[in-house]
Design a protein around this motif. Structure first.
Motif, short mmCIF file in Angstrom:
data_model
loop_
_atom_site.label_atom_id
_atom_site.label_comp_id
_atom_site.label_asym_id
_atom_site.label_seq_id
_atom_site.Cartn_x
_atom_site.Cartn_y
_atom_site.Cartn_z
N LYS A 86 0.72 -1.27 0.00
CA LYS A 86 -0.06 0.03 -0.01
C LYS A 86 0.97 1.26 -0.19
O LYS A 86 0.53 2.32 -0.46
CB LYS A 86 -0.86 0.18 1.31
CG LYS A 86 -1.85 -1.03 1.37
CD LYS A 86 -2.97 -1.16 0.73
CE LYS A 86 -3.95 -2.32 1.04
NZ LYS A 86 -3.60 -3.58 0.19
N ILE A 87 2.25 1.05 0.52
CA ILE A 87 2.80 2.06 0.76
C ILE A 87 4.43 1.93 0.23
O ILE A 87 4.88 0.96 0.63
CB ILE A 87 3.01 2.62 2.31
CG1 ILE A 87 1.84 3.06 2.91
CG2 ILE A 87 4.22 3.40 2.61
CD1 ILE A 87 1.56 3.01 4.64
N ILE A 88 4.92 2.83 -0.54
CA ILE A 88 6.13 2.77 -1.13
C ILE A 88 7.21 3.84 -0.56
O ILE A 88 6.79 5.28 -0.63
CB ILE A 88 6.21 2.72 -2.62
CG1 ILE A 88 5.46 1.51 -3.16
CG2 ILE A 88 7.72 2.87 -3.12
CD1 ILE A 88 5.41 1.22 -4.66
N VAL A 89 8.09 3.50 0.25
CA VAL A 89 9.08 4.55 0.57
C VAL A 89 10.27 4.52 0.01
O VAL A 89 11.20 3.42 -0.17
CB VAL A 89 9.24 4.43 2.04
CG1 VAL A 89 10.21 5.33 2.56
CG2 VAL A 89 8.00 4.12 3.00
N CYS A 90 10.82 5.72 -0.69
CA CYS A 90 11.98 5.72 -1.49
C CYS A 90 13.09 6.24 -0.18
O CYS A 90 12.99 7.38 0.27
CB CYS A 90 11.91 6.44 -2.56
SG CYS A 90 10.81 6.30 -3.79
N LEU A 91 14.20 5.34 -0.46
CA LEU A 91 15.31 5.72 0.61
C LEU A 91 16.38 6.66 -0.25
O LEU A 91 17.25 6.04 -0.90
CB LEU A 91 15.90 4.56 1.40
CG LEU A 91 14.88 3.90 2.43
CD1 LEU A 91 15.40 2.39 2.64
CD2 LEU A 91 14.44 4.56 3.37
N GLY A 92 16.31 7.95 -0.11
CA GLY A 92 17.64 8.79 -0.46
C GLY A 92 17.11 9.40 -1.96
O GLY A 92 16.03 8.94 -2.58
N ALA A 93 18.15 10.05 -2.42
CA ALA A 93 17.72 11.02 -3.48
C ALA A 93 17.75 9.84 -5.02
O ALA A 93 16.97 10.27 -5.67
CB ALA A 93 18.94 11.87 -3.73
N THR A 94 18.59 8.87 -4.96
CA THR A 94 18.77 7.96 -6.11
C THR A 94 17.22 7.26 -6.28
O THR A 94 16.74 7.49 -7.30
CB THR A 94 19.83 7.15 -6.09
OG1 THR A 94 21.17 7.96 -5.84
CG2 THR A 94 20.09 6.40 -7.26
N ALA A 95 16.97 6.75 -5.23
CA ALA A 95 15.69 6.08 -5.37
C ALA A 95 14.67 6.90 -5.69
O ALA A 95 13.65 6.53 -6.50
CB ALA A 95 15.48 4.96 -3.95
N MET A 96 14.69 7.85 -4.85
CA MET A 96 13.35 9.23 -5.43
C MET A 96 13.38 9.37 -6.57
O MET A 96 12.32 9.63 -7.32
CB MET A 96 13.71 10.21 -4.35
CG MET A 96 12.67 11.09 -4.21
SD MET A 96 13.08 12.56 -3.26
CE MET A 96 14.50 13.11 -4.54
#
Ligand code: URA
Length: 192
Positions: free
Chosen positions: A116-126
């Motif tokens: 349900k929730i996706i969390v990007c860790l850091g600028a690259t993934a974001m």
């Protein structure tokens, strides 16, 4: 879409970029494959390459401990993986063509986990997932709803290790993930 076993095997034998040439282990993912929360990092570091498990080094331990303090357990509450499944030498940021080669595997993982929730860790993934116009310092902690997922980004835990000034914001973001998770499930219980 491949099932877990086939997807894992495809990642193991992948030669779409040259990162696989220098790796010790392919780092596929860890945690609960049926979890509602999915964390996505950049690429494995040395400890992950050695063990084959994502986020087990110092940065990973920081994240794991912070989530545990919120009663979020890796084996129960979240799935965690990376954009790239193989370690770039000297922990450099993956090249765009390496991200592009690997991202179909991540998409397949998302389709299998159905978080349900996706969390990007850091600028690259974001940048890779939410878009190049996103800026980590400006946009971390924001939530968007896209394709049926609630999505957000926070600092990479290794950035928090390097700069203690990021700690408070990182902690706020993790609390907001926990709250969003609770909110979704309360709403769901009201509906049913
Ligand atoms: N950093 C990442 O982005 N991923 C890992 O698995 C470890 C460190």
């Amino acid at each position: 879409m491949l099932r877990w076993k086939e997807l894992y095997e495809e990642c193991l034998s992948c030669s779409k970029c040259s990162l696989g040439d220098n790796r010790t282990n392919m780092v596929f993912g860890d945690g609960n494959p049926k979890a509602h929360i999915m964390f996505i990092g950049e690429a494995p570091g040395a400890d992950e390459d050695r063990t084959g498990i994502p986020f087990v080094g110092r940065a990973g331990q920081l994240l794991t401990k912070a989530l545990l303090a919120l009663d979020l357990h890796r084996e129960r509450d979240y799935y965690i993986c990376n954009i790239c499944k193989c370690r770039p030498k000297n922990n450099r940021t993956p090249y765009e063509e390496e991200e592009k080669a690997c991202i179909p595997y991540l998409r397949n993982q998302v389709a299998l986990v159905r978080p349900k929730i996706i969390v990007c860790l850091g600028a690259t993934a974001m940048g890779c997932i939410l878009g190049k116009e996103w800026r980590i310092t400006r946009d971390r902690g924001k939530w968007i709803e896209r394709k049926g997922f609630y999505m957000t980004a926070t600092f990479h835990p290794s950035a928090v290790l390097r700069d203690a000034n990021k700690k408070a914001a990182f902690w706020e973001d993790l609390k907001s993930i926990k709250e969003k998770n609770e909110e979704i499930f309360q709403t769901k219980n009201v509906d049913t």
